[in-house]
Structures are given as C-alpha cells and as structure tokens.
Design a protein around this motif. Sequence first.
Motif, PDB file in Angstrom:
ATOM      1  N   ASP A 195       0.991  -1.137   0.127  1.00 51.33           N
ATOM      2  CA  ASP A 195       0.106  -0.010   0.119  1.00 51.33           C
ATOM      3  C   ASP A 195       0.859   1.304  -0.082  1.00 51.33           C
ATOM      4  N   PHE A 196       0.762   2.247  -0.981  1.00 44.82           N
ATOM      5  CA  PHE A 196       1.618   3.344  -1.267  1.00 44.82           C
ATOM      6  C   PHE A 196       0.696   4.427  -1.755  1.00 44.82           C
ATOM      7  N   ASP A 197       0.916   5.578  -1.196  1.00 45.99           N
ATOM      8  CA  ASP A 197       0.012   6.599  -1.538  1.00 45.99           C
ATOM      9  C   ASP A 197       0.811   7.836  -1.241  1.00 45.99           C
ATOM     10  N   LEU A 198       1.566   8.624  -1.939  1.00 47.11           N
ATOM     11  CA  LEU A 198       2.185   9.811  -1.735  1.00 47.11           C
ATOM     12  C   LEU A 198       1.820  10.719  -2.855  1.00 47.11           C
ATOM     13  N   PRO A 199       1.565  12.042  -2.550  1.00 52.23           N
ATOM     14  CA  PRO A 199       0.992  12.972  -3.415  1.00 52.23           C
ATOM     15  C   PRO A 199       2.358  13.264  -4.367  1.00 52.23           C
ATOM     16  N   ASP A 200       1.708  13.896  -5.729  1.00 53.37           N
ATOM     17  CA  ASP A 200       2.692  14.596  -6.738  1.00 53.37           C
ATOM     18  C   ASP A 200       1.852  15.591  -7.266  1.00 53.37           C
ATOM     19  N   ASN A 201       2.569  16.579  -8.160  1.00 59.66           N
ATOM     20  CA  ASN A 201       1.649  17.400  -8.700  1.00 59.66           C
ATOM     21  C   ASN A 201       1.662  17.488 -10.173  1.00 59.66           C
ATOM     22  N   SER A 202       0.742  18.496 -10.765  1.00 60.33           N
ATOM     23  CA  SER A 202       0.572  18.406 -12.316  1.00 60.33           C
ATOM     24  C   SER A 202       1.953  18.299 -13.047  1.00 60.33           C
ATOM     25  N   LEU A 203       3.052  18.835 -12.452  1.00 62.22           N
ATOM     26  CA  LEU A 203       4.308  18.787 -13.293  1.00 62.22           C
ATOM     27  C   LEU A 203       4.820  17.155 -13.062  1.00 62.22           C
ATOM     28  N   LYS A 204       4.359  16.391 -12.299  1.00 60.91           N
ATOM     29  CA  LYS A 204       4.758  15.041 -12.357  1.00 60.91           C
ATOM     30  C   LYS A 204       6.155  15.116 -11.459  1.00 60.91           C
ATOM     31  N   ARG A 205       6.069  15.921 -10.475  1.00 56.73           N
ATOM     32  CA  ARG A 205       7.216  15.946  -9.611  1.00 56.73           C
ATOM     33  C   ARG A 205       6.464  15.776  -8.135  1.00 56.73           C
ATOM     34  N   CYS A 206       7.361  15.025  -6.988  1.00 53.30           N
ATOM     35  CA  CYS A 206       6.760  14.570  -5.740  1.00 53.30           C
ATOM     36  C   CYS A 206       6.697  15.902  -5.137  1.00 53.30           C
ATOM     37  N   ASN A 207       5.447  15.841  -4.424  1.00 51.97           N
ATOM     38  CA  ASN A 207       5.133  16.906  -3.352  1.00 51.97           C
ATOM     39  C   ASN A 207       5.828  16.420  -1.938  1.00 51.97           C
ATOM     40  N   HIS A 208       5.469  15.134  -1.745  1.00 54.06           N
ATOM     41  CA  HIS A 208       6.089  14.400  -0.519  1.00 54.06           C
ATOM     42  C   HIS A 208       6.630  13.129  -1.201  1.00 54.06           C
ATOM     43  N   TRP A 209       7.694  12.827  -0.582  1.00 57.77           N
ATOM     44  CA  TRP A 209       8.212  11.488  -1.296  1.00 57.77           C
ATOM     45  C   TRP A 209       8.875  10.488  -0.295  1.00 57.77           C
ATOM     46  N   LEU A 210       9.316   9.236  -0.781  1.00 54.40           N
ATOM     47  CA  LEU A 210      10.121   8.525   0.059  1.00 54.40           C
ATOM     48  C   LEU A 210      11.494   8.293  -0.805  1.00 54.40           C
ATOM     49  N   GLU A 211      12.780   8.682  -0.134  1.00 52.54           N
ATOM     50  CA  GLU A 211      13.992   8.811  -0.729  1.00 52.54           C
ATOM     51  C   GLU A 211      14.400   6.905  -0.484  1.00 52.54           C
ATOM     52  N   VAL A 212      14.589   6.199  -1.445  1.00 54.22           N
ATOM     53  CA  VAL A 212      15.197   5.280  -1.123  1.00 54.22           C
ATOM     54  C   VAL A 212      16.791   5.046  -1.568  1.00 54.22           C
ATOM     55  N   ARG A 213      17.546   4.793  -0.567  1.00 56.09           N
ATOM     56  CA  ARG A 213      19.118   4.776  -0.732  1.00 56.09           C
ATOM     57  C   ARG A 213      19.431   3.173  -0.708  1.00 56.09           C
ATOM     58  N   PHE A 214      19.353   2.483  -1.959  1.00 59.79           N
ATOM     59  CA  PHE A 214      19.532   1.052  -2.004  1.00 59.79           C
ATOM     60  C   PHE A 214      20.764   0.674  -2.651  1.00 59.79           C
TER      61      PHE A 214
END
Length: 641
Positions: free
Chosen positions: A341-360
């Motif tokens: 289950d994953f739901d973090l909003p983005d904007n109309s420019l397809k950029r993340c408003n809120h995000w999860l950074e994954v350093r893998f």
Amino acid sequence: MVDHHGGKTFREADTENPRTSQTAEALLEEDTHDVHRKPIQTADNGRRSFLKGESLLWTNGIIPFKINKNVDDACREEISRAIAVFNDNTCLKWEPYSGSGKDHVEFFTGGISSSYVGNIQVSKYGHLYEPKLTNQPINIDSRHCTLHVVLHEMGHTVGMTHEQSRSDRDQYVTVHWEHVLEGEDNQNLAKEDTENHNIPYDYSSLMHYSVYAFSKDGEKTLEYTNTDYEFLGLRENTLSFYDIEDITKAYNCTWKCAGKECQNAGYLDHTCSCRCPEYIEGPTCDKVKTENCGGIITLQDQNDQQSIVSPNYPQSYSAGQNCIWLVKAPKGHGIELSSPDFDLPDNSLKRCNHWLEVRFNLIGQPGPLYCGDSLPVIETSSGGESHLLLLRFDSTNQFVDSGKGFHLNVRIKAQFNHSNGLVTDTSDDSVFVDDVINHCEVDPDWCYNEGTCVFRNGEVSCLCSDGYSGDFCEHSDNSKEATDKFTQYLAVLGTYSCHPSTACSIINLYSGFTWRMEEQGLVVSPQTGPKGSQAGFSIPFKVTENRDMCLEIHFRRLRAGTPCGMLEVTKHVEGADFGYGGYQYDLPLYRGGCGEGGKTVSSPISSFVGETTSVSLKVSLKEDGEFNIAIENISIIDGYC
C-alpha cells in the motif's frame, strides 16, 4: 533528483542544486573541457597513490600553491572556497607558496581546464617537460570557473583519477565509444589500473562524469548499470562522502588514531572521529537523525520480515515530517523492499510533493525519490553495503495535501556473489553449480506441459512429453501453427501487446490453474482454490541485446472488497560472458496486491550486450479463496519507462 511517480520515472531538474539544473547541452559543454595529464616520469619515493604503481602523493599532505595574476576576482573566490573544502574535510593542507623553490602548484585561467594527476615533482623533473615546468599548473577554463570545476581539477592534483576510470568500472558503467570525441583515444574515459582502497564505486563522486561526457553528437557516452542513479553524475559541488574516505585512506590521515570501529558505512576521518553518512549520527554512527518517527530495523535471518508504516497510517499523515529508517541485514546479504500500500502525492508537473527517498545503492549517496500510488520491488545493490538500506520520508512541504502514506515490508532476500554480481538464494546453496542456476531445483515447473527438467554440465534442458516441443515444451501439435504465426507477428512489430481486443499469446506455467482471456481481461480458471494455490504464465517475447524496452501491466480486482491474491512479476535474464561462460538470473519487478482501484506496474526491461530478457507473472493465494484478479493490459514497447 529522480522522481518516480506512480511507477513511472521522471528525470527533472533539481532546483536545489545548480549543477543538476543544467540541461544535457550545458553538461555536454562543461564535460568536454577537462583534461587530466599524467606525469612523464615515475617518482621514486615509494609511497602509494590513487594510480596504482605510481608514487604521486604530496609530502605530508601539504600542497603549496599560488594564483597567477591572470585569474580574476570571481575565480579567486571559487579557488578559496575549494581550498577550504579540502582543508576542512581531509588531512590535506593547501598552503600559500613561500617561494622556497620546492614543489608547488599555480592556478591559471584560459583554455581547457586541465591538471596533472598527483605530484609530478617539478623541482626534480620539471626540465623533462616541453616547455620546461617551474611549477605544476592547474588551468581553469575561464568560462567555467565554478566550485565544481576547481575542486575537480584539484582532485586530480592530489592524485585522484576519474571515478569512471576505476579498474572495476565495467561493473557499473558502459562506455559508448561510438559517441565519444576522439573515440577510444579519449583518455578521460579510459580505464586505469587504480588503487581503490576497498571503497565502493561512487556515482556521486566529484570525479565522476555525467552520461553526456565528451559526447560528439549529443548522445549518451556513459550508460550506468543502474540508470536510476544517472542524476548523480556531475552533481556534487563538494567532495562526496566516499571521496573523503578515499583521500583519508590514500594519505593515511588516521595514522595517529587509536583503534575505533565505526558502524553503518561510517569511517574514521582525519580528526580521529567517525564520519557518518548523511542522516546517520552518534560516536560510532550507531543512530539515525530523526524525531518522533523512524529508527533502526535489524533483520536477523532470511525468515525475518518486518513492516514500516508512515506516521498515523492507515490514516493520512501530517505534513511537515522528516522520518529516517535504517534497515540492516547480516553482512553479505541483500535487502528487499516492497509495498502492499503506497500513496504519496505528486503535482501536475509529475514531481513529488511528498516523497520516499530510497538509498539502495550506497547509503552515503543520494537515492531516487518515489511518490504516486505504487512502489516497485527494490533490492539493495551488490557490494560492500548490500546489507544496508536507508529510507527517508519527507513531507516537509506544508502547502499541499497529505496522502494516506505507506506500508512497507523489508526482508532478507539474497546473498550476493561479489565476483560476478549474480544473486543467489541463501536458502539452498546446492541449487548453484559454478555460479550457474539449476532451475530444475529452483523452479520445479521450469518445463511446461509436464516436461522433464534436466540439468547437466551447467546446462538446463527439457525432455518433452508426446505431442509437445520447444525449448520449454511450450508448443503443442494443436497450437504450434498459431504460435508460429504470432512469433512472426512479433518479429515484424518488435513489441508485445495483450488485452481483450487483440490476440494474446501466453504460456501457462501450472496445469491446475490456467489463465484465459475474457471480456474483463486475463483471469484464472478455476477461480477458487486452497491456500498456496498458484497460477502463472510467461510471455513468449524476448528482449534482445542492446534494446531498451518498457513493460507495463495494468491489473485490478474482479470484485471489490475481496483480496486478489499476491501477484509477482519477474524478469528472467540470460547472457553470455564472452569467454567466461553463460549466466542467468531472475529479478523481481513487482510483488504485492491489486489495491482498491487497480494498479499499473511499469518497469524497464532493457538488455545488455549478449543478453535476452523475458517476463513471467504468478499469483498465489495466501488463504483458501479466489483468484480475484483480472489483468486488463500487458504491453512491451520500445523506449524508457
């Protein structure tokens, strides 16, 4: 930075960093104005340098310098800032030249940016150069006198080579010489015999070029093995975390320090303190920098799976939060991250408003950002930090609506073979012979239609039952003609499409439960089964070498309110090592449920030289019940996702 929105990847400018805000053309202009020169002699003082076998370090880490009068005030300011970076973060000391006649460097501007690698000892060997050298020059292109460029040339002077020239670079980048200025004669992209100090390859290094470096036609010259990290090339305006470690080890900056062990990729620096990766702190790098959320999660063994949820989940989280989680596994093992289950909003420019950074890849370098309504299955990269995964949830933008957040699962997935990068299942080493996967043991249903799987001398083959043929016994007497026609159809179009309005060719993997096309899409028949029942199919389409393609699958629940089962999408890669034998491995692309409103999985399935890639899907029941899933569309098309 890299934004992943709803399974799709967008590489947009990072407004917080002027280097990454540059267009490809601007990067191309700057990348083609750097030349690093080698000394024409070998020094004789026996000290180790970054170039293996050459002793080019500066005595006691002191680099005397002066600045030529042709350098303007703005460029002098950049030089002063660059000197402070070295002096503050390492044991190296750039000091004004006293005029005593000893080895020293001089900064100039004009022409192409250039410098020699290491101390060429002009006091001893300057007469060998044409024209004769009385100082060691660092030349800065007056059009590009930026902090990044000055630091880069100073890096060469202290002995650092280009990161993409490391002796182990072929595991991490591919050079496309056909697009490179001067082709294979261009020394800036040539591989060197380097001393790597047991430090991982660093895409974020100050000394790493972008993917357009020295391009003669605007095409990419460097292809990263992990394309999600292409945003890091030429990103840093300072020494990276691993650059500082490299200098610290090369110049033995910690020789006076008492024994002290740093954790979680940290290392002793010139102050005899543990230098920790970003977001890690503590005297031994044993804590994470977080407040009211996050923490350290330790996985004990391969059966250990733990969950991570966003604050207030499953309700919406509050804006203004920054949470850090560090996930640890036993050394030598990898970590798998998935999200039901994953739901973090983005904007109309397809950029993340809120995000999860994954350093893998490495926890000391920035990682891709993920947002939208799904998260792909992610595994840590092979190497010295495969047992570490750092996650950073950022909702600090308080001027946008919050999402539901996320539920993440982390588990020990595999043990990495560092010699060839293959992933091996830690549960049973017997299925591997000389690093070749014995699919007869890994997958009992490797052969279709009740064929017998045979593993002999590292090769896998199938003995087919009467009425079936093909490498996997996938052809029957009744279906062979139709399959051959479909194969010809694929050969012409070079793509794959499967939805109710078109022909859909699949190969069922299990006899008990099969997939058939109906009005809703591909569904399982029979739909009801006991716990552990599986239904799967493979796609009879292979992505061939040097081809970039995108897989997209859309699926949903047949009936609302009932789970659809656990869906797994896997790509199978087969390749040849050009004289070193063949290899094959499986890589998960997605593992999770359908969600309330359906999901779309989008993933690149590019193949490298000598490789072919195919895709299979499997759904399994966790409890007695129904295969409540309809796959509405599958497509494999040319291009990047």
